[in-house]
Design an enzyme around this catalytic site. Sequence first.
Site, short mmCIF file in Angstrom:
data_model
loop_
_atom_site.label_atom_id
_atom_site.label_comp_id
_atom_site.label_asym_id
_atom_site.label_seq_id
_atom_site.Cartn_x
_atom_site.Cartn_y
_atom_site.Cartn_z
N LYS A 1 42.09 33.27 34.58
CA LYS A 1 40.94 33.99 33.92
C LYS A 1 39.70 33.37 34.61
O LYS A 1 38.67 34.11 34.38
CB LYS A 1 40.93 34.03 32.52
CG LYS A 1 42.03 34.80 31.77
CD LYS A 1 41.91 36.16 32.39
CE LYS A 1 43.06 37.11 31.51
NZ LYS A 1 42.98 38.50 32.04
N HIS B 1 39.03 44.95 33.45
CA HIS B 1 40.21 44.21 33.20
C HIS B 1 41.07 45.26 32.91
O HIS B 1 41.19 45.93 31.86
CB HIS B 1 39.72 43.49 31.82
CG HIS B 1 40.72 42.72 31.20
ND1 HIS B 1 40.99 42.51 29.84
CD2 HIS B 1 42.05 42.09 31.72
CE1 HIS B 1 41.87 41.58 29.54
NE2 HIS B 1 42.38 41.46 30.50
N SER C 1 44.42 41.83 26.33
CA SER C 1 45.58 41.18 26.51
C SER C 1 46.49 41.72 25.10
O SER C 1 45.84 41.74 23.88
CB SER C 1 45.88 39.54 26.52
OG SER C 1 45.28 39.29 27.62
N LYS D 1 48.74 46.90 28.63
CA LYS D 1 48.48 47.10 29.99
C LYS D 1 49.50 47.01 31.00
O LYS D 1 50.05 47.73 31.86
CB LYS D 1 47.40 46.10 30.42
CG LYS D 1 46.04 46.66 29.85
CD LYS D 1 44.85 45.75 30.66
CE LYS D 1 44.95 44.09 30.98
NZ LYS D 1 45.37 43.26 29.84
N THR D 2 50.19 45.70 30.75
CA THR D 2 51.42 45.38 31.70
C THR D 2 52.54 46.19 31.49
O THR D 2 53.38 46.53 32.22
CB THR D 2 51.93 43.76 31.44
OG1 THR D 2 50.73 43.04 31.91
CG2 THR D 2 52.97 43.47 32.36
N ASP E 1 46.51 43.52 35.61
CA ASP E 1 45.79 43.22 34.79
C ASP E 1 44.39 43.04 35.36
O ASP E 1 43.32 43.19 34.44
CB ASP E 1 45.99 41.56 34.73
CG ASP E 1 45.33 41.02 33.44
OD1 ASP E 1 45.09 41.68 32.31
OD2 ASP E 1 44.72 39.72 33.57
N ARG F 1 54.72 33.72 27.94
CA ARG F 1 54.21 34.37 28.88
C ARG F 1 55.29 34.22 30.01
O ARG F 1 56.03 33.09 30.28
CB ARG F 1 52.92 33.80 29.50
CG ARG F 1 51.77 34.11 28.46
CD ARG F 1 51.23 35.54 28.81
NE ARG F 1 50.26 36.03 27.95
CZ ARG F 1 49.40 37.04 28.15
NH1 ARG F 1 49.50 37.80 29.21
NH2 ARG F 1 48.34 37.28 27.29
#
Length: 578
Positions: free
Chosen positions: A247, A266, A284, A288-289, A303, A368
């Site tokens: 980030k 983003h 997050s 999105k992923t 991302d 993650r």
Amino acid sequence: MSTPAKQHMPHASSNTVISSILTSLTNAPSGSTPASNAASNNNSNNGNGHDVELDICNDLENYGLRAHSIAYNASTAFLYEEALINEKGTHITSKGALATFSGAKTGRSPNDKRVCTNEDIWWGPVNIKLDESSFMINRERAVDYLNMKDRLYVADCFAGWDERYRIKIRVICARAYHALFMQNMLIRPTPAELKNFGEPDYTIYNAGEFCANRYTKGMSSATSVSINFERKEMVILGTQYAGEMKKGVFTIMHYLMPKRGVLSLHSSANEGPDGDVTLFLGLSGTGKTSLSAHPSRKLIGDDEHCWTDRGVFNIEGGCYAKAIDLSEAKEPEIFNAIRFGTVVENVRFDEYSREVDYSDSSITENTRAAYPIEFIPNAKIPCVGGHPSNIILLTCDAFGVLPPVSLLNTEQAMYHFISGYTAKVAGTEEGVTEPTATFSACFGQPFLVWHPTRYAAMLAEKMKEHKVNCWLVSTGWSGGKHGVGKRLSIAYSRAIIDAIHSGELAKAEYATMPVFNLRIPTKCTGVPAEILNPINTWSDKADYNKTVEKLANLFIANMQKYASQETPEILKAGPVLP
């Protein structure tokens, strides 16, 4: 039921076996030599590695670093070995991924972020000013710590797939896990590119195992993440969470790109068989992923993207997927990407089988997986695409009153982009233990450098020029707020995205949701009709109306922060109370 694996270092007797397994998996050289002959695995066969190694050693000396040994752009196998031997809590999972532990910090620490610059950026709760003297104290503290280590890991990589705008990033760290993470997340140079890499544009000093001095002016805790835009450096102290580096690079791109007329977002992005591109904007945990990884569409990235005069490009070379409750049935592309070369953070697994229990959140909800984008079978490489046809604003509505999908006009798109409403998902940041309603400007407020209206104006201009459809998609709760209703099925969210891509929803009949004035489709293939309009899923209609009013008031109060800089048309695009 699996049990948490014991956190211990591998026994010395197992090191030979580990080394043999890893070397056979990659057929790559491993090892590190004294700094005068630093390990440079990417250059071992190009005939020019020695010159590159000497350049790196000289560069580090210029930084004030005097490492006995340097592992430079080391191979995956070598970094596995280093982590397994030297870093407590590191193991190999049954699928071959490297399981690591990030220590006390298992999420970002946004309250400890500081910025050192003389430019007139967006000062406030996101960008807190740090003076030059305090930054240099932090930098000196990081350098002193790194000089105490026998071996340093250096990774030179790129950020940005469009060569017109890419920047060179150098990461200097003391953990092999951090080096592998960033080599996964950024774009890895070819041997020829590494030979001609030259001076980096930005350098990251990761001394996260060592704390900041809490008495240094501007420090709020023993954790400090500081960026100096004049020196082009970033210093990390007091947190080993690898996401701070990722980030940090994103923040740098948010600073640089608008100055060059490029919009940084983003977002994830994918491309259909006909070349149509979709951007998915969201914080997050909003999807999105998951929603951009689709078997019939090519993944551009999951991302971070930029939108130029030619189209979009991915900033990164890898994906950083949330792993909580991950399953092969629900998310096969991501599940199967977790293999040798992938870093999985803060997960629990069976002590003997090494099978990961993705449902276990006892360490953190923010588990993650970081892997190179080519681990996704349908990734598009180079990670670039044309101008988007659709923009999807993702929100995780914890109040359970926003529709699963609604079509926005231009003014509404700007309103909801500026608002950036969602719910912080547990574990994404320190101290967040359950979904909490929040407003994050441009769906990425923690990473913005300039005022949100600057990014919003660029987005409006590009949407108008390229005639882009914009959709608000909620992946949050249905049938009641958090704790009463339940979260929408990912299968329904995927069906909605499919209907957008097929053109079905653009041709659908629409009803209007009162107060928010959102246009809701009456039908969508694969989604029960009653779910499309949230009021139908609430048993207590009076409670629903009260909750709508409550959320509307939150939107209105939040937008007051930007009222002096927004047009009346955009302000009127928000909720209107009776």
